[in-house]
Design a protein around this motif. Sequence first.
Motif, PDB file in Angstrom:
ATOM      1  N   GLU A 161      -6.501  -0.500  -6.799  1.00 44.61           N
ATOM      2  CA  GLU A 161      -7.634   0.254  -6.273  1.00 44.61           C
ATOM      3  C   GLU A 161      -7.119   1.365  -5.354  1.00 44.61           C
ATOM      4  N   ASN A 162      -8.015   2.251  -4.982  1.00 44.17           N
ATOM      5  CA  ASN A 162      -7.692   3.281  -4.010  1.00 44.17           C
ATOM      6  C   ASN A 162      -8.379   2.961  -2.685  1.00 44.17           C
ATOM      7  N   LYS A 163      -7.653   3.163  -1.609  1.00 42.39           N
ATOM      8  CA  LYS A 163      -8.200   2.887  -0.282  1.00 42.39           C
ATOM      9  C   LYS A 163      -8.201   4.161   0.550  1.00 42.39           C
ATOM     10  N   THR A 193     -12.766   1.819  -6.971  1.00 42.63           N
ATOM     11  CA  THR A 193     -12.158   1.494  -8.259  1.00 42.63           C
ATOM     12  C   THR A 193     -11.366   2.699  -8.751  1.00 42.63           C
ATOM     13  N   LYS A 194     -10.287   2.440  -9.469  1.00 40.82           N
ATOM     14  CA  LYS A 194      -9.510   3.539 -10.040  1.00 40.82           C
ATOM     15  C   LYS A 194     -10.181   4.111 -11.283  1.00 40.82           C
ATOM     16  N   GLU A 254       0.858  -1.176   0.000  1.00 42.99           N
ATOM     17  CA  GLU A 254       0.000   0.000   0.000  1.00 42.99           C
ATOM     18  C   GLU A 254       0.897   1.230   0.000  1.00 42.99           C
ATOM     19  N   VAL A 255       0.628   2.131  -0.928  1.00 41.21           N
ATOM     20  CA  VAL A 255       1.443   3.330  -1.079  1.00 41.21           C
ATOM     21  C   VAL A 255       0.586   4.554  -0.788  1.00 41.21           C
ATOM     22  N   THR A 256       1.091   5.450   0.020  1.00 39.22           N
ATOM     23  CA  THR A 256       0.364   6.669   0.361  1.00 39.22           C
ATOM     24  C   THR A 256       0.276   7.593  -0.846  1.00 39.22           C
ATOM     25  N   MET A 257      -0.912   8.131  -1.113  1.00 34.92           N
ATOM     26  CA  MET A 257      -1.072   9.091  -2.201  1.00 34.92           C
ATOM     27  C   MET A 257      -0.345  10.393  -1.865  1.00 34.92           C
TER      28      MET A 257
END
Length: 208
Positions: A145-147, A169-170, A20-23
Amino acid sequence: MRKYLFILVLVCSSVLFGQEVTMNASEIIAFKKQVQTTASATKTITSDFVQYKHLDFLDNDIETSGKLVFKSPDLVKWEYTNPYQYTVVFKEDQLLINDGGTKSNVDIGSSKLFKKLSELIVNSVKGTLFDTADFDVSYLKTNGENKVIFTPKDKKMAGYIASFELLFTKEDATVTEVKMVEPSEDFTRIVFTNRIVNSNVNDAVFTN
């Protein structure tokens, strides 16, 4: 040697894919705009769902399923159909419950937890999900996806819910999964499928 390098690349790729990568700031702005754009075009939603209740002392999650119905601006119905019949309707600050024919009403305004849960559900569809001072919000990219993770600031609420996690969903920023994590790390995960947007939904659907 090439064979081992190839295997190493595959392993590293798998590890990175699962992270998981931080936006960053610009990604957060773009994501919020995408959610709002989708929400502004959404008047009704019907969707099947499967709910998984994870309890640490059980080997397998407890699985239930049913249908979610939303109608703008703030009508939400959760209808459980398997393995039992149970319906919950969020309507005008009331929680309408039908438990296999036994009906009851709960004033959402008197229950902070139910109120926040209702607001999260409605606001995720209306596009005002992020306009909240009650949660610390984290934005992540994960597995295509975005969380978004909402962590309650209120200590009383945090005693019941450690966090709410939503997957989007992206492609069009629609919610595919909601996860409610308890302080014990037990959790409830709800996965949505067969989503239909802007079909005709009668108000009578939201009666108890």
